[in-house]
Design an enzyme around this catalytic site. Structure first.
Site, PDB file in Angstrom:
ATOM      1  N   ARG B  24      39.535  33.358  43.133  1.00  0.00           N
ATOM      2  CA  ARG B  24      39.570  32.804  44.491  1.00  0.00           C
ATOM      3  C   ARG B  24      40.219  33.795  45.466  1.00  0.00           C
ATOM      4  NH1 ARG B  24      43.051  32.004  48.515  1.00  0.00           N
ATOM      5  NH2 ARG B  24      44.641  31.258  47.040  1.00  0.00           N
ATOM      6  N   ASP B  25      41.495  34.022  45.329  1.00  0.00           N
ATOM      7  CA  ASP B  25      42.234  34.888  46.249  1.00  0.00           C
ATOM      8  C   ASP B  25      41.721  36.322  46.168  1.00  0.00           C
ATOM      9  OD1 ASP B  25      44.165  35.914  47.937  1.00  0.00           O
ATOM     10  OD2 ASP B  25      45.822  35.703  46.539  1.00  0.00           O
ATOM     11  N   HIS B 216      54.403  34.402  44.151  1.00  0.00           N
ATOM     12  CA  HIS B 216      53.102  35.028  44.413  1.00  0.00           C
ATOM     13  C   HIS B 216      53.393  36.333  45.160  1.00  0.00           C
ATOM     14  CE1 HIS B 216      48.671  34.501  45.437  1.00  0.00           C
ATOM     15  NE2 HIS B 216      49.026  35.498  46.224  1.00  0.00           N
ATOM     16  N   HIS B 218      52.804  40.391  46.266  1.00  0.00           N
ATOM     17  CA  HIS B 218      51.801  41.427  46.524  1.00  0.00           C
ATOM     18  C   HIS B 218      52.417  42.797  46.275  1.00  0.00           C
ATOM     19  CE1 HIS B 218      48.456  39.277  48.970  1.00  0.00           C
ATOM     20  NE2 HIS B 218      48.853  38.569  47.954  1.00  0.00           N
ATOM     21  N   CYS B 249      44.985  39.965  51.522  1.00  0.00           N
ATOM     22  CA  CYS B 249      44.796  38.949  52.552  1.00  0.00           C
ATOM     23  C   CYS B 249      44.139  39.584  53.761  1.00  0.00           C
ATOM     24  CB  CYS B 249      46.131  38.332  52.948  1.00  0.00           C
ATOM     25  SG  CYS B 249      45.950  37.214  54.343  1.00  0.00           S
ATOM     26  N   ASN B 258      47.236  42.113  45.354  1.00  0.00           N
ATOM     27  CA  ASN B 258      47.927  41.118  44.547  1.00  0.00           C
ATOM     28  C   ASN B 258      48.528  41.792  43.323  1.00  0.00           C
ATOM     29  OD1 ASN B 258      47.569  38.246  45.388  1.00  0.00           O
ATOM     30  ND2 ASN B 258      45.418  38.836  45.470  1.00  0.00           N
TER      31      ASN B 258
END
Lengths: 309, 309
Positions: B24-25, B216, B218, B249, B258
């Site tokens: 997804r991300d 989460h 990065h 993002c 990520n």
């Protein structure tokens, strides 16, 4: 410029000395020979960015590392930077050359494993130690500081995981010989934080004080900075790093990627740990060198800070 | 295959649940639309590699994220993998679509800063929370689990460093609303370990238990793994990561990278922390996906393990 917010964490040192290895360990892996004046300018800019210890070159036989064959020409060009400028010396002949130029700090390069000692030096571990003994003794007699590098402290490409006791034995031998600083190298980048802690604890128990230890992590598996954090939590205050993430080890399978000095400085600055380094000037230096080398820096911090949005 | 030596460290959890966000991300930042069958195969291979929670897709309006416009087609293809398959739902309409397909876990995506709430959702922080409230309430009524993402928890590209109290307020609002898991996002990658510790401690003091928190990170500045280590040392046991380091993002300046699941698994395996993931199968999955996307994975572990010596 984006910078981290400073939030200290408990149990960490107030200051870390960065031992910058880009000009030696980094550049020695470059195939195309870098002009001596570029190397000198690189070292001057690193000093200007606040790095206080910059490993300048190696007095190895020019046949083995053609990139560093200009040690005699380079060293006098940077001597006036006023920072510590250790140089690698593989043997007594290298020491003679370094001393003749007025080097005040030298380093020898040992291995924790038989396989790498054989591959790198064509000697057993103990034969290599015997070769270094007169180098260390003579350096000390001249009042010259000696760093002992120990490679393959966590894993070895031929032997796999390296027993902690084996690393302790060779580190202690270098310490007993008189090396005032021991740099523990994860040459193939396989270490993880628990392993780092166990080795540091074992060395301490064997009588090698943490204040004499430095850590030298490679980012092959992306582990260098978390391993550094673990080392700091165990009291280490000297960390090797390479501006822009230059270098690796040409003799070790998959051994790419020294810890980038910029990634390290980002973390230390965020933690409020003093290094004396200006991250902006350092990043600019790595961007400048990358232009000279014709390819981008692998450092994530350099890439992010030099990214044009 | 080279693997780390397993040496546990004190004060760390015995098991970590990885919340895999690559499908997804990660994929939502790919410009070229990936075929639905490739996405489905990616998720099946991730499940086969042992990942137990795989965020599958987003039920956002197709106009905003064309890459994920196939959510209705994709979800039924992967439902039988037997793993947890949370999906992102931006609003009630998205929730309706997810529930109609039998989704058992959903996630909402909030911001800790006004600037990003405005840029990403065209709402104030509180307006966004008000929009999420009926989504969360209705999901809970259906017995569906809800994760609350909170972005810009450490720094914001427009506002700079983000005050910890501000993050605590929004996290607590999401927790009070009924989100059973809160994922703290360092969307622009600026966090450092002390900052991570301070936020986790503040949340705990504010009554949000660490067991409900996920992190989460990065890797924009190379800090993701050391920040993860700091989070584990503070008791966090759920870590978001993206197979092969896919994604970033698109709305946040310089927000690339990520944390790569493989780099995370390397560290956890070295620390003896159970994840259920097979690093070889996972790496093979990322290599396979990189071939589908036509470019190499940014994960250092994937690169090193797939390197042909």
């Amino acid at each position: 410029m984006t910078l981290p917010m400073t939030v200290p964490a408990e149990g960490l040192p107030a200051r870390v000395r960065i031992h910058e290895v880009g000009a030696r360990d980094g550049l020695q892996n470059e195939k195309a020979v870098v002009p001596t004046e570029v190397k000198a300018e690189f070292i001057r800019r690193l000093a200007g960015a606040g790095l206080s210890t910059i490993e300048a070159t190696s007095f190895v036989h020019p046949k083995w590392v053609p990139q560093l064959a200009d040690a005699e020409q380079l060293f006098p060009l940077v001597r006036e930077t006023g920072v510590r400028l250790p140089v690698l010396v593989p043997n007594e002949r290298g020491l003679d050359r370094a001393l003749a130029l007025g080097a005040r700090e030298v380093a020898v390069f040992a291995s924790a494993t038989e396989s790498f000692a054989k591959a790198n030096l064509n000697r057993t571990v103990d034969e290599a130690l015997a070769m270094f003994e007169p180098v260390v003794t003579r350096a000390i007699e001249q009042g010259v500081g000696v760093r002992g590098y120990l490679s393959m402290c966590f894993g070895d490409p031929w032997e796999g995981p390296v027993p902690v006791e084996q690393v302790v034995r060779v580190t202690k031998a270098l310490a007993d010989m008189g090396c005032d600083e021991l740099s523990l190298g994860d040459t193939i980048g396989v270490a993880t934080p628990g392993h780092v802690g166990r080795l540091l604890t074992a060395l301490n128990e064997a009588g090698v004080p943490t204040s004499r230890l430095a850590v030298h992590f490679h980012d092959t598996y992306g582990q260098a900075l978390s391993n550094t954090l673990a080392a700091l939590q165990h009291g280490v205050t000297t960390v090797d790093a390479s501006a822009g993430g230059l270098g690796g080890c040409p003799y070790a399978k998959s051994a790419t990627g020294n810890l980038a000095t910029e990634d390290l400085v980002w973390m230390l600055q965020g933690l409020g740990i003093k290094t004396g380094v200006d991250l902006g000037l350092l990043t600019a230096t790595s961007v400048w060198l990358a232009e000279q080398l014709g390819r981008p820096s692998p450092s994530r911090t350099v890439r992010a800070l030099s990214h044009k949005d």
